[in-house]
Design an enzyme around this catalytic site. Sequence first.
Site, PDB file in Angstrom:
ATOM      1  CB  SER A   1      -1.046  -0.017   1.046  1.00  0.00           C
ATOM      2  OG  SER A   1      -1.914  -1.284   1.022  1.00  0.00           O
TER       3      SER A   1
HETATM    4  N1  SAH Z   1      -1.044  -4.804   4.081  1.00  0.00           N
HETATM    5  C1  SAH Z   1      -0.168  -5.177   3.196  1.00  0.00           C
HETATM    6  C2  SAH Z   1      -0.825  -4.659   1.358  1.00  0.00           C
HETATM    7  C3  SAH Z   1      -2.003  -5.735   0.930  1.00  0.00           C
HETATM    8  S1  SAH Z   1      -2.327  -6.048  -0.045  1.00  0.00           S
HETATM    9  C4  SAH Z   1       0.563  -4.535   3.470  1.00  0.00           C
HETATM   10  O1  SAH Z   1       1.176  -3.851   3.468  1.00  0.00           O
HETATM   11  O2  SAH Z   1       1.818  -4.785   1.873  1.00  0.00           O
HETATM   12  C5  SAH Z   1      -3.815  -6.802   0.102  1.00  0.00           C
HETATM   13  C6  SAH Z   1      -3.649  -7.823   0.298  1.00  0.00           C
HETATM   14  O3  SAH Z   1      -5.016  -8.894   0.700  1.00  0.00           O
HETATM   15  C7  SAH Z   1      -3.167  -9.408  -1.064  1.00  0.00           C
HETATM   16  O4  SAH Z   1      -1.507 -10.144   0.010  1.00  0.00           O
HETATM   17  C8  SAH Z   1      -4.086 -10.138  -0.655  1.00  0.00           C
HETATM   18  O5  SAH Z   1      -3.558 -11.417  -1.393  1.00  0.00           O
HETATM   19  C9  SAH Z   1      -4.791 -10.405   0.238  1.00  0.00           C
HETATM   20  N2  SAH Z   1      -6.150 -10.972   0.022  1.00  0.00           N
HETATM   21  C10 SAH Z   1      -7.068 -10.356  -0.318  1.00  0.00           C
HETATM   22  N3  SAH Z   1      -8.247 -11.344   0.089  1.00  0.00           N
HETATM   23  C11 SAH Z   1      -7.757 -11.606   1.237  1.00  0.00           C
HETATM   24  C12 SAH Z   1      -8.511 -13.147   1.847  1.00  0.00           C
HETATM   25  N4  SAH Z   1      -9.372 -13.255   1.483  1.00  0.00           N
HETATM   26  N5  SAH Z   1      -8.163 -13.216   2.701  1.00  0.00           N
HETATM   27  C13 SAH Z   1      -6.372 -13.695   2.887  1.00  0.00           C
HETATM   28  N6  SAH Z   1      -6.242 -12.001   2.209  1.00  0.00           N
HETATM   29  C14 SAH Z   1      -6.821 -11.693   1.156  1.00  0.00           C
END
Ligand code: SAH
Length: 222
Positions: free
Chosen positions: A67
Amino acid sequence: MSLHPDDPEDMERRMRFVFALRSSGVLDQDVLKAMEAVPREAFLEGIFRDRAHEDTPLPIACGQTISQPSVVGKMTQALALDRRCKVLEIGTGSGYQAAILSRLARRVYSIERHKDLARAAWRALEKLGCSNVIVVHGDGALGLPEQAPFDRILLTCAAEDPPKLLLDQLRPGGIMVLPVGQSATVQTLLKITKTETGLEYADLGAVRFVPLVEGVASEVSR
Ligand code: SAH
């Protein structure tokens, strides 16, 4: 942000990084300190490491993104954390957000549906000594009932509506922060406070996140 804190170029980058945070309304001193202390490049790979200080989202493995720092700051600030908090994060991604939470909370559970991301994030967090973070490979849509209730819940992927299963795992008095939206282009960052009498909602503005996808990712879908 750097291994060479005395380098003037690095100092300028650091100042710009903090300036971008402050300009977007991140004014909480503890949040700013935590974000200054966590090296974002430790959660990036290859050419993107050189762009770690930029206030922009960047690609990580499995087609996902780390992010934008100012959005990470905004969400962290909205959580109003204190050292006693047990936090659940849905969407570990690179692990960057979890590292920041780890400096402000007692314990952080972070769930990621991509096994490779969960593994890489765990390694990066371990290297930085974030020993109060537990990365779980699983479906965050289900939360983590065995560790509930949580004082704070943060989603870093967008849901169509606040997931009921997760709201049930929030302690009374607790706060949930999440992007909500029907499409990839129009999403709102919501802060939900669970009070004795119900839920209070605050709109924190427009954001853009990858969607919450139910179920764990199959290895071939990378
Ligand atoms: N917080 C992260 C950014 C995340 S991007 C950072 O600091 O880098 C969003 C993430 O959510 C992705 O990696 C995606 O794979 C995950 N995601 C989406 N749906 C999900 C679910 N049902 N359970 C766990 N992770 C999920």
